[in-house]
Design a protein around this motif. Structure first.
Motif, PDB file in Angstrom:
ATOM      1  N   GLN A  33      43.056  29.006  29.045  1.00 19.61           N
ATOM      2  CA  GLN A  33      41.534  29.249  28.659  1.00 19.61           C
ATOM      3  C   GLN A  33      40.968  28.295  29.463  1.00 19.61           C
ATOM      4  O   GLN A  33      39.714  28.522  29.948  1.00 19.61           O
ATOM      5  CB  GLN A  33      41.501  28.812  27.144  1.00 19.61           C
ATOM      6  N   TRP A 227      27.125  36.612  21.020  1.00 18.75           N
ATOM      7  CA  TRP A 227      27.762  36.823  22.048  1.00 18.75           C
ATOM      8  C   TRP A 227      27.268  38.267  22.562  1.00 18.75           C
ATOM      9  O   TRP A 227      27.176  38.434  23.593  1.00 18.75           O
ATOM     10  CB  TRP A 227      29.169  36.675  22.096  1.00 18.75           C
ATOM     11  N   SER A 256      29.073  34.477  31.454  1.00 20.08           N
ATOM     12  CA  SER A 256      29.521  33.677  30.246  1.00 20.08           C
ATOM     13  C   SER A 256      30.308  34.398  29.276  1.00 20.08           C
ATOM     14  O   SER A 256      31.250  33.985  28.666  1.00 20.08           O
ATOM     15  CB  SER A 256      28.334  32.546  29.590  1.00 20.08           C
ATOM     16  N   THR A 257      29.557  35.582  28.935  1.00 17.53           N
ATOM     17  CA  THR A 257      30.019  36.412  28.039  1.00 17.53           C
ATOM     18  C   THR A 257      31.483  37.028  28.333  1.00 17.53           C
ATOM     19  O   THR A 257      32.238  37.012  27.588  1.00 17.53           O
ATOM     20  CB  THR A 257      29.163  37.796  27.692  1.00 17.53           C
ATOM     21  N   TRP A 260      34.078  34.346  27.872  1.00 13.95           N
ATOM     22  CA  TRP A 260      34.191  34.178  26.266  1.00 13.95           C
ATOM     23  C   TRP A 260      35.217  35.511  26.051  1.00 13.95           C
ATOM     24  O   TRP A 260      36.251  34.918  25.195  1.00 13.95           O
ATOM     25  CB  TRP A 260      32.988  34.186  25.636  1.00 13.95           C
ATOM     26  N   ARG A 263      38.894  34.627  27.297  1.00 16.98           N
ATOM     27  CA  ARG A 263      39.534  33.482  26.654  1.00 16.98           C
ATOM     28  C   ARG A 263      39.968  33.812  25.136  1.00 16.98           C
ATOM     29  O   ARG A 263      41.005  33.574  24.799  1.00 16.98           O
ATOM     30  CB  ARG A 263      38.518  32.416  26.370  1.00 16.98           C
TER      31      ARG A 263
END
Length: 283
Positions: A33, A227, A256-257, A260, A263
């Motif tokens: 991650q 999100w 960024s999304t 996310w 991860r």
């Protein structure tokens, strides 16, 4: 990746994507991650490098989470709570705000003083929780003030942060953090005694993030929806034709999304795999 039977399978699959740079076989979940986060940061650094000063500053504001993560890890280390072999700090480059100065501190009081002397401001205490919440509150306020396109994201994120900290963890905000939260949420919400009162007093710019969440224990659903909103708004901003920072802000939101979600997929794979619908806030 989310449906994969093992973490190793997911990491191998990820090795054929843009996240491959820092991956290696038999990584732990935390390391995998973190590698995804490091790739996101590198992409943001490249994006910022192609921008004029205003665009680079927008990326720096939106990438503040990496400096916060570095500071949290550094505080655990200098406070004696770090685990063996702490993770290497994220390489912030020109996206750093005050990290070089913070990294030179040698104790929690010294770190707090360095924060107070920087744009981050005094977190109100030197505990890990106070520093984490104080820095995140500052980041939200600064983002909302400088980037109109991201103001609703920042306010919604602040609502989730305060709701979780106060009504799930049961920990009151420090005075400086409460003041910063009040700038986006209003003083009545920032100091509410119950989750119902907290929701009731939120301004519209932040209330959307908690729509349909009647209990603080369901805030995880609100975070997933946050999100989703970031992704939808980011896509719209990325395709704007007018002059301004909108496309840059949109690009950061989409990058960024994606990170996310990746991860999250890695964590599902580490638990034996799960349905991808878990990423749908309405599911």
């Amino acid at each position: 990746m989310a449906a994969g039977p093992t973490l190793d399978d997911a990491v191998r699959s990820l090795g054929a994507t843009a996240y491959q740079h820092d991956l290696r076989p038999e990584m732990s979940l935390a390391d995998a991650q973190r590698a995804v986060g490091a790739t996101l940061l590198w992409h943001l650094r490249v994006l910022a490098g192609w921008q004029p000063r205003s665009g680079a500053e927008a990326v720096r504001l939106l990438a503040a989470g990496f400096e916060i993560a570095n500071t949290e890890e550094h505080l655990r280390t200098v406070g004696g709570a770090g685990l063996p072999g702490p993770a290497r700090p994220y390489r912030l480059g020109t996206l750093a705000t005050a990290w070089p100065r913070l990294a030179r501190t040698a104790s929690p009081p010294e770190l707090r003083a360095a924060l107070a002397a920087s744009v981050w401001g005094d977190p109100g205490a030197e505990t890990p929780a106070a520093v984490a919440i104080g820095m995140r509150a500052t980041a939200a306020v600064r983002t909302a003030a400088a980037l109109p396109e991201a103001a609703r994201w920042a306010a919604g994120r602040m609502a989730l942060l305060v709701g979780r900290e106060v009504f799930v963890v049961g920990r009151r905000l420090t005075e400086p953090a409460a003041r910063r939260a009040g700038r986006l949420l209003g003083s009545a919400s920032a100091r509410a005694a119950s989750f119902a009162d907290f929701r009731q007093h939120l301004p519209a710019t932040a209330r959307w993030a908690l729509d349909g969440v009647d209990e603080a224990t369901d805030l995880w659903r609100a975070e997933a929806r946050w999100w989703d909103r970031l992704e939808q708004d980011g896509s719209e901003l990325l395709h704007e034709s007018r002059w301004g920072s909108g496309p840059v802000v949109g690009a950061v939101a989409l990058l960024s999304t994606d990170a996310w979600r990746v991860r999250g997929a890695l964590e599902l794979a580490a638990r034996g795999g799960g349905p991808p619908e878990v990423f749908d806030a309405a599911g």
